[in-house]
Design a protein around this motif. Structure first.
Motif, PDB file in Angstrom:
ATOM      1  N   PHE A 204      18.391  32.147  94.791  1.00 54.72           N
ATOM      2  CA  PHE A 204      19.850  32.242  94.645  1.00 54.72           C
ATOM      3  C   PHE A 204      20.365  31.346  93.541  1.00 54.72           C
ATOM      4  O   PHE A 204      21.483  31.415  93.142  1.00 54.72           O
ATOM      5  CB  PHE A 204      20.530  31.894  95.971  1.00 54.72           C
ATOM      6  N   GLN A 205      19.500  30.449  93.092  1.00 58.27           N
ATOM      7  CA  GLN A 205      19.970  29.508  92.087  1.00 58.27           C
ATOM      8  C   GLN A 205      18.922  29.334  90.995  1.00 58.27           C
ATOM      9  O   GLN A 205      17.721  29.292  91.272  1.00 58.27           O
ATOM     10  CB  GLN A 205      20.230  28.154  92.758  1.00 58.27           C
ATOM     11  N   ASP A 206      19.406  29.277  89.755  1.00 57.99           N
ATOM     12  CA  ASP A 206      18.539  28.986  88.633  1.00 57.99           C
ATOM     13  C   ASP A 206      18.154  27.506  88.733  1.00 57.99           C
ATOM     14  O   ASP A 206      19.015  26.632  88.653  1.00 57.99           O
ATOM     15  CB  ASP A 206      19.328  29.276  87.342  1.00 57.99           C
ATOM     16  N   GLN A 207      16.890  27.244  88.938  1.00 63.16           N
ATOM     17  CA  GLN A 207      16.457  25.865  89.205  1.00 63.16           C
ATOM     18  C   GLN A 207      16.788  24.910  88.069  1.00 63.16           C
ATOM     19  O   GLN A 207      17.104  23.750  88.286  1.00 63.16           O
ATOM     20  CB  GLN A 207      14.952  25.839  89.441  1.00 63.16           C
ATOM     21  N   LEU A 208      16.717  25.414  86.843  1.00 67.43           N
ATOM     22  CA  LEU A 208      16.904  24.521  85.700  1.00 67.43           C
ATOM     23  C   LEU A 208      18.363  24.146  85.498  1.00 67.43           C
ATOM     24  O   LEU A 208      18.705  22.981  85.378  1.00 67.43           O
ATOM     25  CB  LEU A 208      16.348  25.190  84.437  1.00 67.43           C
ATOM     26  N   THR A 209      19.226  25.152  85.486  1.00 67.51           N
ATOM     27  CA  THR A 209      20.613  24.897  85.099  1.00 67.51           C
ATOM     28  C   THR A 209      21.546  24.688  86.286  1.00 67.51           C
ATOM     29  O   THR A 209      22.658  24.206  86.113  1.00 67.51           O
ATOM     30  CB  THR A 209      21.149  26.096  84.288  1.00 67.51           C
ATOM     31  N   GLY A 210      21.101  25.078  87.455  1.00 64.46           N
ATOM     32  CA  GLY A 210      21.971  24.978  88.623  1.00 64.46           C
ATOM     33  C   GLY A 210      22.941  26.152  88.717  1.00 64.46           C
ATOM     34  O   GLY A 210      23.759  26.234  89.630  1.00 64.46           O
ATOM     35  N   LEU A 211      22.875  27.078  87.748  1.00 70.40           N
ATOM     36  CA  LEU A 211      23.734  28.268  87.781  1.00 70.40           C
ATOM     37  C   LEU A 211      23.195  29.253  88.803  1.00 70.40           C
ATOM     38  O   LEU A 211      22.100  29.064  89.336  1.00 70.40           O
ATOM     39  CB  LEU A 211      23.764  28.932  86.400  1.00 70.40           C
ATOM     40  N   LEU A 212      23.959  30.333  89.022  1.00 66.48           N
ATOM     41  CA  LEU A 212      23.482  31.369  89.944  1.00 66.48           C
ATOM     42  C   LEU A 212      22.268  32.069  89.338  1.00 66.48           C
ATOM     43  O   LEU A 212      22.157  32.176  88.117  1.00 66.48           O
ATOM     44  CB  LEU A 212      24.576  32.405  90.179  1.00 66.48           C
ATOM     45  N   SER A 213      21.399  32.578  90.204  1.00 67.87           N
ATOM     46  CA  SER A 213      20.320  33.419  89.696  1.00 67.87           C
ATOM     47  C   SER A 213      20.921  34.775  89.336  1.00 67.87           C
ATOM     48  O   SER A 213      22.066  35.083  89.701  1.00 67.87           O
ATOM     49  CB  SER A 213      19.248  33.599  90.767  1.00 67.87           C
ATOM     50  N   ARG A 214      20.144  35.593  88.648  1.00 66.42           N
ATOM     51  CA  ARG A 214      20.678  36.910  88.250  1.00 66.42           C
ATOM     52  C   ARG A 214      21.030  37.765  89.458  1.00 66.42           C
ATOM     53  O   ARG A 214      22.033  38.470  89.476  1.00 66.42           O
ATOM     54  CB  ARG A 214      19.647  37.635  87.380  1.00 66.42           C
ATOM     55  N   GLU A 215      20.188  37.669  90.479  1.00 70.11           N
ATOM     56  CA  GLU A 215      20.440  38.478  91.677  1.00 70.11           C
ATOM     57  C   GLU A 215      21.707  38.003  92.390  1.00 70.11           C
ATOM     58  O   GLU A 215      22.544  38.794  92.811  1.00 70.11           O
ATOM     59  CB  GLU A 215      19.238  38.403  92.633  1.00 70.11           C
ATOM     60  N   ALA A 216      21.825  36.656  92.508  1.00 73.46           N
ATOM     61  CA  ALA A 216      23.017  36.101  93.168  1.00 73.46           C
ATOM     62  C   ALA A 216      24.268  36.445  92.364  1.00 73.46           C
ATOM     63  O   ALA A 216      25.328  36.735  92.922  1.00 73.46           O
ATOM     64  CB  ALA A 216      22.857  34.596  93.312  1.00 73.46           C
ATOM     65  N   PHE A 217      24.112  36.435  91.038  1.00 72.26           N
ATOM     66  CA  PHE A 217      25.232  36.770  90.153  1.00 72.26           C
ATOM     67  C   PHE A 217      25.674  38.219  90.392  1.00 72.26           C
ATOM     68  O   PHE A 217      26.878  38.512  90.505  1.00 72.26           O
ATOM     69  CB  PHE A 217      24.787  36.570  88.699  1.00 72.26           C
ATOM     70  N   LYS A 218      24.672  39.108  90.496  1.00 72.47           N
ATOM     71  CA  LYS A 218      24.981  40.525  90.752  1.00 72.47           C
ATOM     72  C   LYS A 218      25.751  40.670  92.064  1.00 72.47           C
ATOM     73  O   LYS A 218      26.700  41.442  92.175  1.00 72.47           O
ATOM     74  CB  LYS A 218      23.679  41.325  90.855  1.00 72.47           C
ATOM     75  N   MET A 219      25.292  39.918  93.083  1.00 74.75           N
ATOM     76  CA  MET A 219      25.948  39.994  94.394  1.00 74.75           C
ATOM     77  C   MET A 219      27.394  39.506  94.302  1.00 74.75           C
ATOM     78  O   MET A 219      28.308  40.134  94.836  1.00 74.75           O
ATOM     79  CB  MET A 219      25.174  39.162  95.425  1.00 74.75           C
ATOM     80  N   HIS A 220      27.599  38.394  93.580  1.00 77.99           N
ATOM     81  CA  HIS A 220      28.953  37.873  93.399  1.00 77.99           C
ATOM     82  C   HIS A 220      29.834  38.888  92.681  1.00 77.99           C
ATOM     83  O   HIS A 220      30.988  39.109  93.024  1.00 77.99           O
ATOM     84  CB  HIS A 220      28.911  36.577  92.569  1.00 77.99           C
ATOM     85  N   TYR A 221      29.250  39.487  91.652  1.00 79.88           N
ATOM     86  CA  TYR A 221      30.011  40.446  90.838  1.00 79.88           C
ATOM     87  C   TYR A 221      30.399  41.669  91.680  1.00 79.88           C
ATOM     88  O   TYR A 221      31.551  42.123  91.645  1.00 79.88           O
ATOM     89  CB  TYR A 221      29.166  40.849  89.629  1.00 79.88           C
TER      90      TYR A 221
ATOM     91  N   PHE B 151      33.901  25.822  85.074  1.00 79.68           N
ATOM     92  CA  PHE B 151      34.432  27.133  85.478  1.00 79.68           C
ATOM     93  C   PHE B 151      34.447  27.350  86.990  1.00 79.68           C
ATOM     94  O   PHE B 151      35.237  28.151  87.474  1.00 79.68           O
ATOM     95  CB  PHE B 151      33.651  28.256  84.800  1.00 79.68           C
ATOM     96  N   ASN B 152      33.573  26.671  87.724  1.00 80.56           N
ATOM     97  CA  ASN B 152      33.574  26.861  89.181  1.00 80.56           C
ATOM     98  C   ASN B 152      34.904  26.446  89.802  1.00 80.56           C
ATOM     99  O   ASN B 152      35.365  27.034  90.778  1.00 80.56           O
ATOM    100  CB  ASN B 152      32.449  26.052  89.829  1.00 80.56           C
ATOM    101  N   SER B 153      35.514  25.418  89.181  1.00 81.15           N
ATOM    102  CA  SER B 153      36.762  24.902  89.748  1.00 81.15           C
ATOM    103  C   SER B 153      37.897  25.932  89.653  1.00 81.15           C
ATOM    104  O   SER B 153      38.860  25.858  90.398  1.00 81.15           O
ATOM    105  CB  SER B 153      37.159  23.605  89.037  1.00 81.15           C
ATOM    106  N   ILE B 154      37.794  26.877  88.722  1.00 78.75           N
ATOM    107  CA  ILE B 154      38.860  27.889  88.606  1.00 78.75           C
ATOM    108  C   ILE B 154      38.388  29.248  89.156  1.00 78.75           C
ATOM    109  O   ILE B 154      38.963  30.297  88.873  1.00 78.75           O
ATOM    110  CB  ILE B 154      39.359  28.013  87.144  1.00 78.75           C
ATOM    111  N   GLY B 155      37.280  29.228  89.915  1.00 78.37           N
ATOM    112  CA  GLY B 155      36.821  30.455  90.581  1.00 78.37           C
ATOM    113  C   GLY B 155      35.840  31.274  89.778  1.00 78.37           C
ATOM    114  O   GLY B 155      35.437  32.364  90.184  1.00 78.37           O
ATOM    115  N   GLY B 156      35.454  30.782  88.615  1.00 79.25           N
ATOM    116  CA  GLY B 156      34.493  31.517  87.796  1.00 79.25           C
ATOM    117  C   GLY B 156      33.069  31.359  88.319  1.00 79.25           C
ATOM    118  O   GLY B 156      32.791  30.455  89.102  1.00 79.25           O
ATOM    119  N   PHE B 157      32.202  32.250  87.925  1.00 83.34           N
ATOM    120  CA  PHE B 157      30.786  32.094  88.291  1.00 83.34           C
ATOM    121  C   PHE B 157      29.903  32.516  87.113  1.00 83.34           C
ATOM    122  O   PHE B 157      30.258  33.428  86.362  1.00 83.34           O
ATOM    123  CB  PHE B 157      30.431  32.852  89.568  1.00 83.34           C
ATOM    124  N   SER B 158      28.778  31.810  86.991  1.00 80.56           N
ATOM    125  CA  SER B 158      27.946  31.978  85.798  1.00 80.56           C
ATOM    126  C   SER B 158      26.488  32.151  86.163  1.00 80.56           C
ATOM    127  O   SER B 158      26.039  31.713  87.215  1.00 80.56           O
ATOM    128  CB  SER B 158      28.060  30.734  84.904  1.00 80.56           C
TER     129      SER B 158
END
Lengths: 416, 297
Positions: A247-264, A313-320
């Motif tokens: 669920f999380q990109d280990q290096l950057t702490g961002l969402l993984s691609r799959e988690a990103f798809k789910m959020h989207y 961006f997380n603070s304004i509801g964005g996700f990456s």
């Protein structure tokens, strides 16, 4: 049609009556990175060992540049085999030798180079893999990650034409994991070798792979580019890829691609008519940093970029999420284009103070290494509609990308 | 297909189960002839014999490959290292065993020869026993226990940790790098250590026979010198060469193929390989001693 460098034709391998490889047909092409993925026990390492001749098929044929291996004369096969290096899953370091001796060992045994030349080449590889402080140590005195890097240095020291990597990043922390993957791609470009790799590091490994082979139930479930694997919509491939992607990109702490798809998908599901959405695609050419400052610095910058994007961006509801090795896609729900541009402008100031400063610091520390380079951080801000797929958003974002922050070797940094 | 299967059945047994691999079908085919009790025994003996012949063949090929690789380039350094490990580092234990063997021989033979009034032959008896038999055999057994077990264990661990496979992938012949130097070093070290053993054993006999029990020193050494011929010394060295080749080959073979054992995997296979290496070496030392002696006599 291009002749494959290595081809498996109807290869079957059994151990004590259990079929591990069942009538396998696959091709590995020259100058490509081919990644083999599959569940544990599906015969990935067995497949790799067939390529170098550690195992022989019970049935079927392996062809090397179109010629069956079993019909080659011994000298011809030996000549082929010497072009191949193998990185073992458990490293297989010679435990009675120091790191330097381990790395220098293939050169000492198989070449007539002078002692000084062997030491020079070995030390070059040791330095490339940041092992200088471990030169006189024995493998048992090193951490698992360091042992892996010693094994990698040993595999690359003879400048092989084909390198077989059996889980090269297992046991590494996220930074080193990416460093090793970057290094593999860097060396492949530099020396032009063909890489065959077993890895579970999805999605990172796909950013550097030209082809993917998915082993499934003893056979080949899929063979081809990663993008095609995603388009296939074969349930077992889909399930497998999703299970490996966290669920999380280990290096950057961002969402993984799959988690990103789910959020989207969730965002679109909750969408109200006439709601505006925007997105930004950030990019930084990590290979410039890699060439100038090394893998560690490149990975550190990517990590910093991810952390800043998350924080801002997380603070304004964005996700990456990271969508390729050096691209980050951010979605801004409920923001129109003008608002999104304003956010990115603010973000560029943050970057100037954080990421670009970070680059400058690293560059300054490495000033003795003639590190003069220009690097830009780019962003493409676009408005998106609910019908847009993620791939379409990325394409649009790329088309709109412009420099938001930069580092110049002579002028220092400036904001445009 | 069914017809073909039926044709395989012996006359009078057409309705019984067809042949299959394994025991149950065989007993079903010949139920009334009373062979079911005997055939497994012969099957066992036959299987064992086939395995043994296969193993001997494998060991012969293994030894041949290792032996011809001794003469390849870049071997001197490794052979020297192994001579130091197998030879020089075993010298202390060999000297110790030789000293006490000679002393025991001196005691035993002195009291035996006294009964026949032939104490003067003590030097001959000790020197001939040592040079012809005890020297080569005991030296070989001691080195098999000390260096042979280490060879089997070390090579076994290299095998289990894939280090032997790693050598292969680096383009290095594992037999050339690991086995050949050990066999060469054993062939060099065994005769040298045997010579040490003989010398120290004779001194041990002198200590008990002459110093402790009072036999004439001149007689003792005269008898040693006069009774020992080149034939005896050459025979002893031939034996030690044969033992060196056998011990190193068996111990390396056991370690090298420890992953193919049926009686254990991983660390256990290394342990079992080490045990087998020492036991088989000791048995083969004695068997080959008899064979070589019968050729030399």
């Amino acid at each position: 049609m291009e002749t494959p460098l290595i081809e498996f034709r109807n290869v079957t391998k059994r151990f004590n009556g259990k079929t591990v490889l069942d009538n396998i047909n696959l091709s590995i092409y020259e100058n490509q990175v081919t990644t083999i993925i599959g569940k544990s026990g599906t015969g990935k390492s067995v497949l790799l060992k067939h390529i170098i001749g550690l195992l022989k098929p019970d049935e079927g044929t392996i062809l090397f540049q179109g010629k069956p291996v079993n019909k080659m004369k011994k000298a011809e096969w030996e000549a082929h085999r010497r072009k191949v290096a193998y990185l073992f899953q458990n490293n297989a370091l010679l435990d009675s030798m120091t790191v330097l001796d381990n790395v220098a060992f293939p050169l000492r045994q198989t070449t007539n180079l002078s002692k000084a030349e062997i030491e020079k080449r070995s030390m070059k590889r040791i330095d490339d893999l940041e092992l200088a402080e471990a030169v006189g140590k024995f493998p048992s005195e090193l951490s698992g990650g360091m042992q892996k890097r010693v094994a990698l240095a040993r595999a690359l020291v003879t400048d092989p034409r084909i390198v077989l990597f059996d889980e090269p990043t297992t046991g590494q922390d996220p930074i080193r994991k990416n460093m090793i993957l970057s290094m593999i791609i860097h060396y492949r470009k530099k020396y032009g070798f063909t890489a065959v790799m077993i890895s579970h590091d999805i999605p990172d490994v796909f950013f550097i792979s030209d082809r993917v082979i998915i082993l499934w139930e003893g056979g080949v479930g899929f063979e081809g580019p990663y993008e095609e694997a995603l388009k296939q919509n074969v349930p077992m491939i889909d399930e497998f890829l999703r299970s490996l992607d966290g669920f999380q990109d280990q290096l950057t702490g961002l969402l993984s691609r799959e988690a990103f798809k789910m959020h989207y998908s969730a965002m679109l599901g909750a969408a109200v008519t006439e709601t505006k959405y925007s997105a930004a695609l950030f990019g930084v050419r990590l290979n410039i940093l890699y060439e100038a400052l090394g893998a560690q610095a490149a990975v550190a910058v990517l990590k910093a970029l991810g952390e800043y994007a998350n924080r801002y961006f997380n603070s304004i509801g964005g996700f990456s999420a990271r969508h390729s090795r050096d691209e980050i896609l951010t979605i801004f729900p409920h923001k129109n284009l003008a608002e999104a541009r304003k956010l990115v402008e603010g973000f560029s100031h943050e970057l100037e103070n954080g990421v670009v400063d970070h680059i400058r610091n690293i560059a300054w520390k490495n000033s003795d290494a003639a590190t003069c380079f220009d690097i830009d951080i780019r962003a493409g801000v676009i408005e998106i509609s609910p019908e847009d797929s993620i791939e379409e958003i990325i394409q649009k974002g790329r088309a709109e990308q412009e420099i938001i922050s930069t580092h110049r070797c002579d002028l220092g940094g400036k904001v445009q | 297909m069914k017809e073909q299967d039926e044709k395989k059945l012996p006359l009078g047994h057409e309705n019984e189960a067809p042949y299959e691999k394994g025991g149950p079908a065989r007993t079903a085919v010949f139920p009334s002839r009373g062979r079911s009790n005997i055939s497994p025994f012969f099957a066992f003996i036959g299987g064992w014999a086939i395995r043994m012949i296969g193993n001997f063949g494998a060991i012969a090929v293994f030894f041949f490959l290792a032996f011809i690789n001794i003469f390849r380039s870049k071997q001197i350094r490794e052979i020297t290292n192994q001579v130091y490990y197998i030879g020089a580092k075993s010298s202390l234990i060999v000297i110790l065993v030789a000293l006490f063997t000679g002393m025991v021989l001196g005691l035993q033979l002195f009291y035996t020869l006294v009964k026949f009034g032939s104490v003067g032959a003590l030097g001959s008896a000790i020197s001939l026993s040592l040079v012809r038999e005890l020297g080569p055999v005991l030296t070989a057994i001691m080195i098999a226990a000390r260096a042979g077990s280490a060879m089997a264990a070390e090579i076994g661990i290299l095998r289990n940790s894939e280090q032997i496979d790693a050598l292969y992938t680096m383009g290095i012949d594992p037999v050339r790098y690991l086995i050949s130097p050990r066999i060469a070093a054993s062939i060099i070290s065994f005769p040298l250590l045997t010579a040490f053993f003989d010398l120290v054993g004779i001194i041990g006999g002198y200590l008990t026979g002459v110093v402790l029990l009072g036999t004439n020193a001149g007689t003792y050494f005269y008898r040693v010198q006069s009774s020992l011929g080149m034939v005896d010394i050459r025979g002893g060295f031939i034996k030690s060469l044969v033992f060196g080749a056998i011990v190193s080959c068996i111990c390396c073979f056991q370690g090298y193929f420890c992953h193919m054992r049926n009686d254990g995997f991983g660390a256990r296979s290394v342990g079992m390989a080490t045990v087998s290496a020492v036991v088989i070496s000791c048995v083969l030392i004695l068997v080959s001693d008899y064979v070589v002696t019968s050729f030399l006599m």
